[in-house]
Each structure stands twice: as structure tokens, then as C-alpha cells.
Enzyme design. Structure first.
Site, PDB file in Angstrom:
ATOM      1  N   THR A  22       0.859  -1.192   0.000  1.00  0.00           N
ATOM      2  CA  THR A  22       0.000   0.000   0.000  1.00  0.00           C
ATOM      3  C   THR A  22       0.891   1.237   0.000  1.00  0.00           C
ATOM      4  OG1 THR A  22      -1.955   1.013   1.035  1.00  0.00           O
ATOM      5  CG2 THR A  22      -0.231   0.197   2.524  1.00  0.00           C
ATOM      6  N   ASN A  23       0.330   2.387   0.297  1.00  0.00           N
ATOM      7  CA  ASN A  23       1.110   3.617   0.421  1.00  0.00           C
ATOM      8  C   ASN A  23       0.494   4.478   1.526  1.00  0.00           C
ATOM      9  OD1 ASN A  23      -0.941   5.506  -0.842  1.00  0.00           O
ATOM     10  ND2 ASN A  23      -0.590   4.101  -2.552  1.00  0.00           N
ATOM     11  N   GLY A  24       1.096   5.626   1.767  1.00  0.00           N
ATOM     12  CA  GLY A  24       0.690   6.443   2.908  1.00  0.00           C
ATOM     13  C   GLY A  24      -0.442   7.419   2.645  1.00  0.00           C
ATOM     14  N   SER A  25      -1.146   7.284   1.532  1.00  0.00           N
ATOM     15  CA  SER A  25      -2.253   8.203   1.254  1.00  0.00           C
ATOM     16  C   SER A  25      -3.292   8.149   2.376  1.00  0.00           C
ATOM     17  CB  SER A  25      -2.903   7.841  -0.081  1.00  0.00           C
ATOM     18  OG  SER A  25      -4.043   8.642  -0.317  1.00  0.00           O
ATOM     19  N   ALA A  89      -4.639   7.375  -4.566  1.00  0.00           N
ATOM     20  CA  ALA A  89      -3.287   6.884  -4.857  1.00  0.00           C
ATOM     21  C   ALA A  89      -3.328   5.366  -4.926  1.00  0.00           C
ATOM     22  CB  ALA A  89      -2.311   7.349  -3.785  1.00  0.00           C
TER      23      ALA A  89
END
Length: 218
Positions: A22-25, A89
Site C-alpha cells: 500500500t502507500n501512505g495516502s 493513490a
């Protein structure tokens, strides 16, 4: 009044039943845009990955987990919308194989093979009708302006919002709004709430009003 689709937040791509990419969005930008669009009197549909933020009560919120789920929901909803703002994102990659059981340590390196996921906004841009518009977001760590223009063209966007990694999980944002010719229309700095209001005002002026004028009887 327009019906606006907003994608927001991250997506997850599972490696096994408990681990994922995943990512930090945080979804803060998407939430702020949804609030600004609702305040301007528009009908809003939000397709959101897993986030902790809240969306306006007036908005219809569709929760998704993976990039494929976001793409499927976005394609279904976009057909009934006037335009889309791609503030999400989504994960750009997914594991080629997903383990059916939790991957256990064995003292050896674990090689992970990734394949690209579908591009949600590029897909919508390719499918948009003449009476629809697409606004994309480009988050880059280098050559931001150039890469934003490349994305604008590749994804068939009418406007592109360029920002950097400092925007991730932050309260504020620093963006450039770029039109279809690659011209920077404005640079916006401030809280995500304030930036969202300014972006929505620009979308109203540049895309929605033009759309309304084209639809008006001559």
C-alpha cells in the site's frame, strides 16, 4: 450543478492473507475535495480505499480495497457522472502470485514478483465522452512538471494537479494546476481544505461552466 466522481485514498494489494502492499495516502485531499464540491452544490460520489478520514454526509461513498475494485467501481459510476477528480493513490503494482497461507520466515530471501495494476484515471480518460471531463493528480519525486505533463497527455486529462511526496498523510499541500496545453494555471499552497476549495473553483470555472454553456440551447 454537476455530478462529480472523486477517487480517494490508497488501495491494498495482498501478498498473503495478512500482508499487503500500500502507500501512505490518507484520503485527506479527497475528503477536502468532496466537501468543496458538496459546498458548491454538486452531487458527489466518492470511491475510497481504506482511510480514517470522514467524507461529507451529503456524498455517496463507495468503499473499495484493491486497485481492481476501484477501477470497476469507477468505470460503473463514471458513466453516470459529468466528470471525475482522481485524488486517490492506487497501488501501481500487485504480486504476480498471492499466497493462500501466511508466508513464514525460513531464513532465506523472499523474492517478490510484481506486475502493474490497471491505471484507473487513464482508463476513465480513454472512455470519457465529449461531454465529460477528467482531472488527474500526479505525485512525483523528481521532474515533477515534465512528468505531470506526460501523465496529463497519457491519461487524457483536461487538467492535472501536480504535487510531491510531502503531501502524503499531511494536512497541507503545495500543488500546480496544469491545463491540457501544459501551462501552469496556478500554484496553490495551504491546508488541503483551502487548496481543495481553490481547485474546485478552478474546475467550476474551466470545466463545469464550459460544460453547462455547451449544453445550453442556442
Amino acid at each position: 450543478m454537476a455530478k462529480i466522481l472523486i477517487t480517494s485514498g490508497p488501495t491494498r494489494q495482498y501478498l498473503d492473507p495478512v500482508r499487503y502492499l500500500t502507500n501512505g495516502s490518507s484520503g485527506r485531499m479527497g475528503s477536502a475535495l468532496a466537501a468543496a464540491a458538496c459546498a458548491a452544490g454538486h452531487e458527489v460520489v466518492v470511491i475510497s480505499g481504506p482511510v480514517q478520514v470522514e467524507y461529507p454526509a451529503e456524498a455517496t461513498v463507495i468503499s473499495v480495497l484493491t486497485t481492481d475494485e476501484m477501477l470497476e467501481a469507477a468505470c460503473e459510476q463514471f458513466a453516470r457522472c459529468d466528470g471525475v477528480i482522481g485524488a486517490a493513490a492506487p497501488c501501481d503494482y500487485r504480486p504476480k502470485k498471492i499466497a493462500s497461507e501466511k508466508i513464514s520466515k525460513n531464513g532465506q530471501p523472499y523474492l517478490l514478483e510484481l506486475v502493474e495494476t490497471a491505471d484507473v484515471i487513464a482508463t476513465l480518460g480513454q472512455r470519457k465522452r465529449a461531454d465529460q471531463w477528467v482531472v488527474g493528480f500526479a505525485l512525483e519525486t523528481e521532474d515533477r512538471h515534465f512528468r505531470a505533463i506526460v501523465k496529463l497527455e497519457r491519461k487524457h486529462c483536461d487538467l492535472m494537479v501536480s504535487n510531491g511526496p510531502e503531501a502524503i498523510d499531511a494536512d497541507g499541500n503545495h500543488v500546480e494546476l496544469i491545463d491540457s496545453t501544459g501551462t501552469v494555471l496556478s500554484t496553490l499552497v495551504g491546508s488541503k481544505v483551502d487548496v481543495a476549495k481553490d481547485l474546485m473553483a478552478a474546475i467550476q470555472r474551466l470545466l463545469i461552466q464550459d460544460q453547462d454553456a455547451a449544453a445550453s440551447p442556442k
